[in-house]
Design an enzyme around this catalytic site. Structure first.
Site, PDB file in Angstrom:
ATOM      1  N   SER A 100       0.738  -1.143   0.137  1.00 34.20           N
ATOM      2  CA  SER A 100       0.070   0.124  -0.108  1.00 34.20           C
ATOM      3  C   SER A 100       0.761   1.278   0.004  1.00 34.20           C
ATOM      4  O   SER A 100       1.784   1.443  -1.023  1.00 34.20           O
ATOM      5  CB  SER A 100      -0.820  -0.072   1.275  1.00 34.20           C
ATOM      6  OG  SER A 100      -1.906   0.998   1.276  1.00 34.20           O
ATOM      7  N   HIS A 125      -2.379  -1.068  -4.372  1.00 45.51           N
ATOM      8  CA  HIS A 125      -3.771  -1.198  -4.623  1.00 45.51           C
ATOM      9  C   HIS A 125      -4.097   0.439  -4.238  1.00 45.51           C
ATOM     10  O   HIS A 125      -3.460   0.940  -4.194  1.00 45.51           O
ATOM     11  CB  HIS A 125      -4.583  -2.008  -3.530  1.00 45.51           C
ATOM     12  CG  HIS A 125      -4.200  -1.560  -1.996  1.00 45.51           C
ATOM     13  ND1 HIS A 125      -4.985  -2.231  -1.197  1.00 45.51           N
ATOM     14  CD2 HIS A 125      -3.750  -0.516  -1.587  1.00 45.51           C
ATOM     15  CE1 HIS A 125      -4.704  -1.628   0.047  1.00 45.51           C
ATOM     16  NE2 HIS A 125      -3.791  -0.667  -0.380  1.00 45.51           N
TER      17      HIS A 125
END
Length: 197
Positions: A100, A125
């Site tokens: 992330s 993501h």
């Protein structure tokens, strides 16, 4: 300071005896660590150290070791921006996991100086909203802000990896985990560290 941070001997200039300190010696060696979830506190700590080291000596590179599950987007972007702002090159080294926002920070290292250890994992993501309960107007405003942050992070990956916008946008729709080799092929890191025997 988290439990398990090693204490190292550090001698101040002009002092005869060394004292045991936790990470000051590592900071003076320009070694920085992101070993937790990204939040305001760790982001401010890293930015402060980078700015101090930048002012102290603009010619010596910094080394940011990353093992992070990600975290808050705005603090993560502020760390990324600080890395671009300082004059010395910032080497990023992924040990364990850079997921992330951790992968966004990893990507922000000086191009050609982004490294993954052989068994490291990287995950990208899209940012998620933390605002699920509230009035409709507040939810709409939150959704608009999340879309702006997604656009910002997408542009970072496009700029730093050389991948087309459509590829990054498509890949960010879901969690995409990568090995060190896959992260190198993707353009998130430039080198894979060799194992020593």
């Amino acid at each position: 300071m988290p439990i398990g941070v090693p204490k190292v001997p550090f001698r101040l200039p002009g002092e005869e005896d060394a004292v045991w300190v936790d990470v000051n010696r590592l900071y003076r060696e320009r070694l920085l660590f992101l070993g937790q979830q990204v939040d305001d506190e760790i982001a401010n700590q890293l930015i402060g150290i980078m700015m101090y080291l930048n002012g102290e000596d603009e010619t010596q590179d910094m080394y940011l070791y990353i093992n992070s599950p990600g975290g808050a987007v705005l603090p993560g972007i502020s760390v990324y921006d600080a890395m671009q702002f300082v004059v010395p090159d910032v080497h990023t080294i992924c040990m364990g996991l850079a997921a992330s926002m951790g992968s966004s920070i990893l990507t922000g290292g000086e191009i050609t100086k982004r490294i993954a250890l052989p068994h490291a994992r990287v995950m990208i993501h899209q940012p998620a909203s933390s605002y699920y309960d509230g009035q409709a107007g507040e939810c709409i405003m939150e959704a608009e802000e999340v879309l702006k942050l997604r656009d910002c992070i997408t542009k970072v990956y496009v700029q730093r990896t050389g991948k087309p916008l459509w590829v990054i946008s498509e890949d960010m729709e879901r969690d995409v985990f990568m090995s060190a080799e896959e992260a190198k092929a993707y353009g998130i890191v430039d080198l894979i560290a060799l194992e020593t025997s």
